[in-house]
Design a protein around this motif. Sequence first.
Motif, PDB file in Angstrom:
ATOM      1  N   ASP A 142       3.020  63.765 112.424  1.00 21.01           N
ATOM      2  CA  ASP A 142       2.244  64.163 114.027  1.00 21.01           C
ATOM      3  C   ASP A 142       0.720  63.569 113.851  1.00 21.01           C
TER       4      ASP A 142
ATOM      5  N   ARG B   4      -0.796  60.556 112.415  1.00 24.60           N
ATOM      6  CA  ARG B   4      -0.406  58.751 113.064  1.00 24.60           C
ATOM      7  C   ARG B   4      -1.481  59.242 114.044  1.00 24.60           C
ATOM      8  N   VAL B   5      -1.886  60.407 114.860  1.00 26.35           N
ATOM      9  CA  VAL B   5      -2.692  60.749 115.613  1.00 26.35           C
ATOM     10  C   VAL B   5      -4.515  59.698 115.463  1.00 26.35           C
TER      11      VAL B   5
ATOM     12  N   ARG C  50      -4.330  57.800 112.131  1.00 24.95           N
ATOM     13  CA  ARG C  50      -4.932  56.699 112.108  1.00 24.95           C
ATOM     14  C   ARG C  50      -4.667  55.683 113.114  1.00 24.95           C
ATOM     15  N   ASN C  51      -4.105  56.351 114.608  1.00 23.15           N
ATOM     16  CA  ASN C  51      -3.976  55.458 115.653  1.00 23.15           C
ATOM     17  C   ASN C  51      -5.044  55.759 116.805  1.00 23.15           C
ATOM     18  N   ARG C  52      -6.220  56.029 116.317  1.00 24.17           N
ATOM     19  CA  ARG C  52      -7.391  57.097 117.173  1.00 24.17           C
ATOM     20  C   ARG C  52      -7.980  56.346 117.582  1.00 24.17           C
ATOM     21  N   GLU C  53      -8.907  55.904 118.774  1.00 20.46           N
ATOM     22  CA  GLU C  53      -9.887  55.252 119.242  1.00 20.46           C
ATOM     23  C   GLU C  53     -11.132  55.540 118.565  1.00 20.46           C
TER      24      GLU C  53
ATOM     25  N   ASP D 221      -1.193  57.874 102.862  1.00 19.30           N
ATOM     26  CA  ASP D 221      -1.883  56.429 101.496  1.00 19.30           C
ATOM     27  C   ASP D 221      -1.195  56.281 100.831  1.00 19.30           C
TER      28      ASP D 221
ATOM     29  N   ASP E  86       3.064  55.833 101.762  1.00 19.92           N
ATOM     30  CA  ASP E  86       2.806  55.087 101.776  1.00 19.92           C
ATOM     31  C   ASP E  86       3.308  53.550 100.536  1.00 19.92           C
TER      32      ASP E  86
END
Length: 97
Positions: A12, A15-16, A18-21, A48, A51
Amino acid sequence: MPKPYPEEFRDDVVRVARNREPGVHLKQIAADFGISESCLTNWLRTADVEDGVKPGTTSEQSATERELRRRVRLLEQENEVLRRAAAYLSQANLPGK
């Protein structure tokens, strides 16, 4: 050594992160989740590799390698036992004994 965080929690947080503003720093994300920035950086680096984004050894490859090394060590021990047994038995079959 501190107890490791659950896998779901790490996933979690990664994910947060990587997808940060834009403009949100890793330091702030780490603080929000109560972990250190270096911990988050390590989790991102590991994710990384897992994946396939970056080269490196995955945890599955490491586990396989560990198991193979254990198996090789066991086979080497068995081979040594058999080598010694063969030498002992060849000495027992010499004439005059």
